[in-house]
Design a protein around this motif. Structure first.
Motif, short mmCIF file in Angstrom:
data_model
loop_
_atom_site.label_atom_id
_atom_site.label_comp_id
_atom_site.label_asym_id
_atom_site.label_seq_id
_atom_site.Cartn_x
_atom_site.Cartn_y
_atom_site.Cartn_z
N ARG A 82 -11.20 -6.59 -9.08
CA ARG A 82 -11.31 -5.47 -10.30
C ARG A 82 -10.74 -5.91 -11.49
NH1 ARG A 82 -9.08 -2.75 -4.73
NH2 ARG A 82 -10.13 -0.82 -4.33
N GLY A 287 -18.44 1.06 -1.40
CA GLY A 287 -16.88 1.47 -1.89
C GLY A 287 -16.52 2.65 -1.22
N ASN A 289 -13.92 3.77 -0.47
CA ASN A 289 -12.58 4.81 -1.15
C ASN A 289 -13.47 5.92 -1.70
OD1 ASN A 289 -10.92 2.76 0.12
ND2 ASN A 289 -10.95 1.71 -1.94
N ARG A 300 -9.03 11.57 -3.55
CA ARG A 300 -8.34 10.55 -2.87
C ARG A 300 -6.77 10.52 -3.24
NH1 ARG A 300 -11.40 5.22 -5.11
NH2 ARG A 300 -9.50 3.93 -5.33
#
Ligand code: PEP
Ligand code: MG
Length: 400
Positions: A82, A287, A289, A300
């Motif tokens: 990231r 991804g 999430n 989230r």
């Protein structure tokens, strides 16, 4: 002054406590710790797991410390680096802020060119550790307001170095502020609206790879990953600008041999349009999430406020941010896989959400034939074991 009271013991705001991660015990003060040693038995079991498992296990990591830990635990690559975490360092955040607050192209370009050498060094150190293992680097993802100051002290400091009045700064911060649960001006939308940011990151990645090849003799295996797309058009536009950068770097410094460009699949629309998107992608990384957040319509960051009640009332069996919802979110992953393979037989498929380190979710990834899971460094041994167990469960179920 805030304080916490547990069984008549008062802990003041800012006071250090220690938490035993195995049993949840809270200890007052900072206690001495030792690095756990990896025994011989550990590597025997891990090697057995590796002989059986089909999924590769990669890691989510971006600092040399984490990358080293992951490698020690047997990571077969980096599934998610990231890059935003690289901009928060105290000697870089100022240039990041200057870039965000720039009034015009030249000013932005000036700040970006200060960030580029930092990025290049970051990538070089990661490539050197990973050698010829694949490294997936995600271009900038979070909304820009996350990088701006949030105290008047920091605002004052910033005003000393930028060409703006207090009023200008206040207006710009208000303009960038977003109220949505991470659904605004982020991900590939940054790449579309500020192409210079992604171009700088691509140049830093490619030049780092060339320099590491010259210094170590090993060619880094690079996968540049575009976050949060909902259409093939976004990916193809950004990919074209990466190819432009690649051509410029080739003229100046030489060719990068192992380069793939792919995308995250984090929005339901991206999963449904996977056949169009796969034409431009060398790989998809789910991804989960964001995909869980957007499929459920549950932010989230706020879900913990009410998911406990949903669990108590048995509306859900498990927090979908912890263990992948194979029925719903998993269905989107399956659709994306089935739609992408006929148009791109060699596409690589993996997941890099937190679910990549959860045994139940790993079992699901194995059952639908993904190529890899990627998880945080300390989860790698569990993931290796779970990937092997998934194969054993599958085989024993087939025998029944
Ligand atoms: C994801 O959304 O699953 C993901 C890995 O990206 P991030 O957590 O950084 O949004
Ligand atoms: Mg995401």
């Amino acid at each position: 002054q805030m304080k916490l009271i547990i069984n008549n013991v008062e802990i003041q705001n800012g006071e250090i406590i220690t938490i035993n991660g195995s049993n949840g015990e809270v200890i007052s003060g900072k206690i001495a710790t030792v690095e756990p040693e990896l025994s011989n038995y550990f590597s025997i079991i891990m090697n057995w797991a590796d002989e059986i498992k089909k999924l590769s296990v990669r890691t989510n990591a971006e600092t040399p410390e984490d990358v080293n830990i992951a490698k020690k635990f047997g990571a077969e690559g980096i599934g998610l680096c990231r890059t935003e975490h690289m901009f928060f360092d105290s000697n870089r955040i100022l240039y990041m802020r200057k870039m965000i607050l720039a009034q015009d192209f030249d000013e932005r370009q000036k700040a970006i060119s200060k960030l580029e050498p930092f990025q290049k060094e970051d990538f070089k150190s990661i490539f050197k550790i990973m050698g010829e293992l694949p490294v997936t680097i995600r271009l900038l993802d979070p909304p820009l307001h996350e990088f701006l100051p949030n105290s008047s002290e920091e605002n004052k400091e910033l005003l000393k170095t930028i060409n703006a009045t207090k009023e200008d700064l206040k207006n710009r911060i208000e303009q960038l502020d977003e109220l949505n649960p991470m659904l605004g001006h982020r991900g590939s939308r940054l790449g579309i609206t500020f192409p210079e940011i992604y171009k700088m990151q691509a140049k830093a990645i490619l030049e780092a790879a060339i320099e590491v090849k010259e210094e170590t003799g090993k060619s880094p295996v690079i996968e540049i990953m575009i976050p949060l797309i909902f259409s093939a058009k976004e990916l193809s536009m950004i990919k074209n600008s990466i190819i432009d950068v690649e051509n410029l770097v080739k003229e100046k410094k030489g060719k990068v041999s192992n380069l793939l460009v792919g995308t995250m699949i984090e929005l339901p629309r991206a999963a449904l349009m996977a056949d169009e998107i796969a034409k431009f992608a060398d790989f998809f990384s789910f991804g989960t999430n964001d995909l869980t957040q957007t499929t459920y319509g549950i932010s989230r960051d706020d879900s913990s406020r009410f998911l406990e009640i949903y669990l108590d009332k048995k509306i859900i069996d498990i927090d979908p941010f912890v263990s992948l919802d194979s029925k719903g979110v998993g269905q989107l992953i399956k659709i994306a896989k089935e739609k992408s393979i006929p148009v791109n037989k060699s596409i690589k498929l993996g997941i890099c959400g937190e679910h990549g380190g959860d045994p139940k979710s790993i079992e699901f990834c194995n059952s639908i034939g993904l190529d890899y899971v990627s998880c945080s460094p300390f989860r790698i041994p569990i993931a290796r074991l779970a990937a092997a167990q998934a194969v054993i469960f599958e085989e024993s179920n087939n025998l029944k």
